[in-house]
Design a protein around this motif. Structure first.
Motif, PDB file in Angstrom:
ATOM      1  N   LYS A 210       0.847  -1.195   0.000  1.00 38.11           N
ATOM      2  CA  LYS A 210       0.000   0.000   0.000  1.00 38.11           C
ATOM      3  C   LYS A 210       0.881   1.243   0.000  1.00 38.11           C
ATOM      4  N   PRO A 211       0.474   2.291  -0.761  1.00 39.20           N
ATOM      5  CA  PRO A 211       1.333   3.491  -0.822  1.00 39.20           C
ATOM      6  C   PRO A 211       1.620   4.086   0.551  1.00 39.20           C
ATOM      7  N   LEU A 232      12.366  -1.012  -4.720  1.00 36.29           N
ATOM      8  CA  LEU A 232      12.688  -2.340  -5.243  1.00 36.29           C
ATOM      9  C   LEU A 232      11.446  -3.114  -5.671  1.00 36.29           C
ATOM     10  N   GLY A 233      11.556  -3.757  -6.825  1.00 33.29           N
ATOM     11  CA  GLY A 233      10.489  -4.642  -7.300  1.00 33.29           C
ATOM     12  C   GLY A 233      10.998  -5.355  -8.536  1.00 33.29           C
ATOM     13  N   GLN A 234      10.473  -6.540  -8.825  1.00 34.09           N
ATOM     14  CA  GLN A 234      10.931  -7.258 -10.035  1.00 34.09           C
ATOM     15  C   GLN A 234      10.528  -6.475 -11.274  1.00 34.09           C
ATOM     16  N   ASN A 235       9.379  -5.792 -11.204  1.00 33.96           N
ATOM     17  CA  ASN A 235       8.955  -4.929 -12.296  1.00 33.96           C
ATOM     18  C   ASN A 235       8.213  -3.750 -11.674  1.00 33.96           C
ATOM     19  N   VAL A 236       8.960  -2.707 -11.358  1.00 31.72           N
ATOM     20  CA  VAL A 236       8.366  -1.586 -10.613  1.00 31.72           C
ATOM     21  C   VAL A 236       7.237  -0.905 -11.387  1.00 31.72           C
ATOM     22  N   ASN A 237       7.302  -0.972 -12.723  1.00 31.09           N
ATOM     23  CA  ASN A 237       6.280  -0.272 -13.529  1.00 31.09           C
ATOM     24  C   ASN A 237       4.877  -0.778 -13.291  1.00 31.09           C
ATOM     25  N   SER A 238       4.755  -2.018 -12.897  1.00 33.91           N
ATOM     26  CA  SER A 238       3.401  -2.533 -12.722  1.00 33.91           C
ATOM     27  C   SER A 238       2.901  -2.303 -11.297  1.00 33.91           C
ATOM     28  N   TYR A 239       3.624  -1.442 -10.560  1.00 33.43           N
ATOM     29  CA  TYR A 239       3.183  -1.130  -9.194  1.00 33.43           C
ATOM     30  C   TYR A 239       1.723  -0.656  -9.203  1.00 33.43           C
ATOM     31  N   GLU A 246      -6.465   3.478  -6.467  1.00 31.42           N
ATOM     32  CA  GLU A 246      -5.923   3.502  -7.826  1.00 31.42           C
ATOM     33  C   GLU A 246      -4.658   4.357  -7.846  1.00 31.42           C
ATOM     34  N   ILE A 247      -3.543   3.728  -8.095  1.00 28.74           N
ATOM     35  CA  ILE A 247      -2.281   4.478  -8.103  1.00 28.74           C
ATOM     36  C   ILE A 247      -1.303   3.795  -9.058  1.00 28.74           C
ATOM     37  N   SER A 248      -0.614   4.598  -9.860  1.00 27.01           N
ATOM     38  CA  SER A 248       0.370   4.036 -10.796  1.00 27.01           C
ATOM     39  C   SER A 248       1.761   4.205 -10.198  1.00 27.01           C
ATOM     40  N   PHE A 249       2.760   3.632 -10.864  1.00 22.73           N
ATOM     41  CA  PHE A 249       4.128   3.802 -10.391  1.00 22.73           C
ATOM     42  C   PHE A 249       4.530   5.276 -10.458  1.00 22.73           C
TER      43      PHE A 249
END
Ligand code: SF4
Length: 475
Positions: A210-211, A232-239, A246-249
């Protein structure tokens, strides 16, 4: 007693931390010293961050950190399984501890992390490594105190591996490796299933934090003196996928950059298939976000990218780079490239070289493809002749190095801010700092500057790093 144990997390773990703390404390009273621990980390930055959490729990329950694993009372190996031969290295070290355990009967040996998500590895430990006391996976590192409690009270080998993550447990302690910088997880797991990669099978499906949890954590870190955060994330763009809010990277980056006192913000790893224009825009407009992107290419051939299941083509990638460079001309780009993926022809390889020459990376991690069983690529035929792979690898490395040297040369004489990360171990009186573009600079300076951001003149480019001197006013 069972009734007293909370079911809710993190209360449950706090309960076990307190119970283990009591046991450790009374043993320390008998022995006259508190026990020591060593967490040995293999693999990526996600594992390094997990190890900080494991260390935080162990410190919280009364252990102090040991210099090396042979002398520690508790040794925990946090494993990686991306490469197949990593397993041999691990078992060599675990085997050696058998002798240490003969001398120190109370010694506890644990193995956790990605490798323990594989059933055959757990079987191997059960059968051949009876001196291992604790086994757990990637989804329940937060349960270390509970697992340790089970072992301390039963003396049995405890195996507690969860197939998938049931929740994200927040607000457990952690012990940072650096006082002035820290990684912060924003997502766990991966949904991408690149055909050569084992990560989605061992780290599970993607989950976003959660943000407000992320922002709270960063605010606490900043209040504690942290200047640089790496998301950190394996694919941060899909955060943000799957969260109620509703929140994007890009939205998350903006909110984090507003945190007062935070000086530098980085992130890794963005997948090229969904790096949005919104993210590029936020990077462009925000001074705190380092102008550096690690954008894994893996291959420059659209045919190989398809076999890798990367979901972008050579053209898509080059187009993305063009959009990034147009918006942020001084961006530093780095990458990962695999050579010799099954079916790679000389033509495919030349496509990779072409992309490298066009993008002009500041540095690149280059890998020879290695088969990872359990992944779709391991079953692919057309494995490439090792001689051809070696030849391609050498040509790629030379190209990458030449371009990196030309890039760094362009900055000679410039003054850039560097976060001073520590003493240079090889040159007396020298410090080592990280520039915004993630390159290293070595310069003379006093130790008191460690953790500070100072202006450094880049005197001489040495390929992937610089020699410099600190601007006079800051010495
Ligand atoms: S994005 Fe691909 S390479 Fe990265 S962790 Fe996920 S599956 Fe592996």
């Amino acid at each position: 007693m069972e009734n007293l144990i909370p079911n809710e997390e993190p209360l449950r773990q706090e309960y076990f931390m307190s119970e283990v703390n009591d046991i450790i404390h009374s043993r320390a009273m008998d022995k006259g010293a508190y026990p020591t621990y060593k967490v040995v980390t293999f693999g990526c930055q996600m594992n390094a961050r997990d190890s900080e959490k494991l260390s935080g729990i162990l410190s919280g329950i009364g252990y102090t950190e040991a210099e090396n694993e042979e002398d520690a009372d508790l040794v925990l190996f946090n494993t990686c399984t991306v490469r197949e031969n990593a397993n041999d290295r691990l078992y060599g070290r675990v085997g050696q501890l058998k002798k240490s355990k003969e001398k120190n009967h109370d010694m506890i040996v644990g193995i956790c992390g990605c490798m323990m998500q594989e059933a055959e590895e757990v079987e191997k430990i059960k059968k051949s490594y009876r001196h291992v006391d604790l086994v757990f996976g990637t989804h329940n590192i937060y349960k270390l105190a509970e697992i340790l409690f089970d072992h301390l009270t039963t003396k049995k080998q405890i195996i507690n591996v969860m197939e998938s993550a049931d929740m994200i447990v927040e607000k457990l302690p952690n012990k940072r490796q650096y006082a002035f910088k820290s990684g912060v997880n924003i997502t766990f797991g991966c949904n991408n299933f690149c055909s050569y990669c084992i990560v989605p099978y061992v780290r599970g499906r993607e989950r976003s934090r959660k943000p407000e949890e992320i922002i709270d954590e960063i605010k606490t870190l900043v209040a504690d003196g942290v200047k640089e955060i790496m998301l950190l994330g394996q694919n941060v763009n899909s955060y943000g996928r799957g969260l109620e809010e509703e929140i994007s990277f890009a939205g998350l980056l903006e909110r984090i950059a507003e945190i007062e006192g935070l000086e530098r913000l980085r992130f890794m790893t963005p997948h090229p298939k969904d790096l949005s224009d919104e993210v590029i825009e936020v990077m462009k407009n925000n001074k705190k976000i380092c102008k550096h992107l690690h954008l894994p290419l893996q291959s420059g051939s659209s045919a190989i990218l398809k076999k890798m299941n990367r979901v972008y083509t050579k053209e898509d990638y080059l187009n993305l780079v063009k959009r990034i460079k147009t918006a942020i001309p001084d961006i530093s780009l780095t990458t990962d490239i695999i050579v010799g993926f099954p079916g790679e022809t000389e033509g495919d390889f030349l496509d990779t070289l072409e992309v490298v020459k066009e993008v002009r990376y500041d540095s690149a991690f280059t890998f020879i493809y290695s088969k990872r069983s359990g992944t779709p690529a391991a079953k692919m035929e057309e494995q490439v002749d090792p001689k051809a792979i070696k030849d391609r690898f050498d040509r790629l490395l030379k190209t990458v190095q030449d371009i990196a040297a030309e890039n760094t040369k362009k900055n000679e004489g410039k003054c850039m801010p560097a976060l001073v990360e520590g003493k240079n171990e090889h040159m007396e009186g020298y410090l080592t700092g990280k520039l915004e573009n993630n390159l290293t600079v070595h310069f003379k300076g006093q130790e008191r500057l460690i953790g500070e951001i100072v202006d450094v003149i880049l005197d001489e480019a040495k390929g992937f790093y610089y020699m410099g001197h600190i601007k006079t006013s800051e010495v």
